[in-house]
Enzyme design. Sequence first.
Site, PDB file in Angstrom:
ATOM      1  N   THR B  17     -73.493 -21.789   2.244  1.00 52.62           N
ATOM      2  CA  THR B  17     -73.537 -21.331   3.641  1.00 52.62           C
ATOM      3  C   THR B  17     -72.377 -21.890   4.455  1.00 52.62           C
ATOM      4  OG1 THR B  17     -75.913 -21.599   3.381  1.00 52.62           O
ATOM      5  CG2 THR B  17     -75.127 -21.042   5.578  1.00 52.62           C
ATOM      6  N   ASP B 203     -84.273 -36.785   6.162  1.00 49.85           N
ATOM      7  CA  ASP B 203     -82.996 -36.234   6.619  1.00 49.85           C
ATOM      8  C   ASP B 203     -82.597 -36.876   7.956  1.00 49.85           C
ATOM      9  OD1 ASP B 203     -80.903 -33.854   6.731  1.00 49.85           O
ATOM     10  OD2 ASP B 203     -81.923 -33.868   8.663  1.00 49.85           O
ATOM     11  N   LYS B 207     -79.325 -39.560   9.016  1.00 48.74           N
ATOM     12  CA  LYS B 207     -78.469 -39.402  10.192  1.00 48.74           C
ATOM     13  C   LYS B 207     -78.609 -40.594  11.127  1.00 48.74           C
ATOM     14  CE  LYS B 207     -78.898 -34.380   9.836  1.00 48.74           C
ATOM     15  NZ  LYS B 207     -79.773 -33.230  10.214  1.00 48.74           N
ATOM     16  N   GLY B 309     -76.649 -24.666  10.486  1.00 50.21           N
ATOM     17  CA  GLY B 309     -76.138 -23.298  10.360  1.00 50.21           C
ATOM     18  C   GLY B 309     -74.710 -23.314   9.868  1.00 50.21           C
TER      19      GLY B 309
END
Lengths: 435, 435
Positions: B17, B203, B207, B309
């Site tokens: 992606t 996740d 971070k 995205g």
Amino acid sequence: MSEQPRTVRVAILGAGTVGSQVIRLIHERSADLSERCGAQLEISAVVVRNVHAPRDVDIDPELLTTDAAEAIDHADIVIELIGGIEPAREYVLRALNGGATVVTGNKALLAAHGPELYEAAAQADTDLYFEAAVAGAVPVVYGLRESLAGDKISRIVGIVNGTTNFILDSMLNAHASYEQALADAQKRGYAEADPTADVEGYDAAAKCALLASLAFHSRVSMNDVSVEGISQITADDMMEAARTNHVIKLLAVGERCLDDLGNEVINARVHPALVPTGHPLATVDGVYNAVIIEGESAGRLMFYGQGAGGAPTASAVLSDLVAGASHRVHGGHAPRESTYAHLPIIEQGMTRTRYQLRLRVHDDLGVLADVASVFARHGVSIHSVDQRDGEPGAQTTIVIATHCAREADVLAVAEALRQSDAVIDVASLLRMEGE
Amino acid sequence: MSEQPRTVRVAILGAGTVGSQVIRLIHERSADLSERCGAQLEISAVVVRNVHAPRDVDIDPELLTTDAAEAIDHADIVIELIGGIEPAREYVLRALNGGATVVTGNKALLAAHGPELYEAAAQADTDLYFEAAVAGAVPVVYGLRESLAGDKISRIVGIVNGTTNFILDSMLNAHASYEQALADAQKRGYAEADPTADVEGYDAAAKCALLASLAFHSRVSMNDVSVEGISQITADDMMEAARTNHVIKLLAVGERCLDDLGNEVINARVHPALVPTGHPLATVDGVYNAVIIEGESAGRLMFYGQGAGGAPTASAVLSDLVAGASHRVHGGHAPRESTYAHLPIIEQGMTRTRYQLRLRVHDDLGVLADVASVFARHGVSIHSVDQRDGEPGAQTTIVIATHCAREADVLAVAEALRQSDAVIDVASLLRMEGE
């Protein structure tokens, strides 16, 4: 791989609100800053107008001087915080020509003489930093120069002047008139005795020019920004905005758009606008600033924080200082002026935005038809009409929101409406931001 | 002062992606990127598992290869977008050891092996960039590494996982159960078939470790972050939160705080929390991310944008690519790992936050006194109590908000309450963020 810490000599021009915080923080964070720069930062001089004036922070009297040239010539990094055009311009040029790194918070200087300063920095292979010039602690200059260096920016829109934001807030929340709100802001020290630069939008326009230059890789000067301040906004406007779920904010906008021939042009402007209450900029209040950057790939990013004040602005100065010192120690340089795109500025009157017009009209049959025909004649498409209940035969209010329309066409509509027998007056004409 | 444009060879590992967007944008923006880097970017190889697999973007078949080593060894810049630990770690190390600049979006790799990678970059005097590893297009890595390099960060708190944010939103707006909301997110492609990494907070924890390391100039690894996911959040919890004007958000928090001896320690954690509806993080919905950074001087800054995205993440990758290429052309380097502060991690259970406990109790006289005495016994100070009307003799609900309290003490309170005859059960125990 660690280098021997060397000393970087820092001259500070100006020991006012921001300068005194910068001096304090360089002392307080000395060990941290030295680790982060790979160099010991040493304040080599603090240039002031009067070495005997009382100060907020303790400054070693030996450092205080009125001799700017001497201070500049013996510094590796010059922090310019005196503001205004001259002698700031002369000092910054002297520093750059001598190969010093310059950190400045002077938006007026940059908006007026940016190209000359950038050119001097490039010639001397040194750096010019100005994070503190726009939106205080909010890192929009880094955002545009570095964080979004790989994207194609389509639009920036922001609240970049705390004084006007505070005044508009007061008008909204305390139902104050513009004059009352301004007086209150002056009393609290948020507005200057001569508030022109803030309330007429010139301060925001200088920042707008800087942001648009960075965003669109083109030269945008103060003169390229169309400016309208907030001094015409009335308590009525605020109340009417609230009726339609809007607030009024002074916005700085930079857009990449297409002219009639399909060529890319830049549109940079500062004006009050109706912002829907659900819009992220609607809730930015008081002395906070926020800038939305729309990148073709990144989508909509928002940066938000304190836009003014000694400590927040000093934070921006210190970041630039760390970057500048690091480059002096480790090589490399800050991004240079980037104008390769050479986009022209949009022709006056061609800017397309949505508008809201508030009309006082005679409440007669057929008035709306008359009004609508004026819009049609000038090619301005109406998005919505809100006609208030009025006594037949008396006057009433019509609020009309347009679709996106050319400024020149909307001004022509307003002029025609003023001439129309059906219309008593155009009580307000405001641009609209957001959907 | 302009240099002759040279060519920088870029190998891209992974064409999923994000990778496919990066490839598309490097082609589309070739002229712009070359102006901004001072170098022509040339994609020298695209490493994939299967060169014949169908692709979203046209890739010159000659560039596709399964030979990562060959591709890495012939590149100036390696963009790692394959994710996971191995072989990503091996490839990144190979690239760094060979002197290539590395751009990665691999938070898991960095949180697990960051120090090793940083060390390799420093040894080879090259750069490691990872803006895309945290919060997609939102430039928090730049924000911490550069824009706030001169400040002392006291706290970071953010929404950095879009999947859980989407699920919590669905639970709030569609009154869905956790299971329904998760299934919906999976159907829309926002959650993976095995959603563990997202919903259990791992996740976000990776971070959080990265952000805390940058903010506090110390090493914070995945294991240093206390983690609690959202899988225990019920539709009831969401409804009850709304009753008290809160929403529930999964937060990543990093704090500089003092231990009992007055020494600075780091507290890094991921957990769901009640956030007041007026708080800036409360309105961050869907796949958006937002990070608030509190600097001693800057005050509270917020960065907001799309956290995931293809295109937004590619925007972050491209910015790193521009920075990396510029450094290769003009010298200098990205900020190196900065761990000089060496702050230790807070002891387990010593973290202080506010809590809200929702208790189901027998609606008898004296129950509240019993409950309050449990809090007092453990040194947990009560901020507010909201007792619901119930039928006498039946059961009722008490919602108790505490002042700031130590985690260990609050857990002891909860345990004691569960043992108490007055209490039927502790229906929920949630941390509270904001005032």
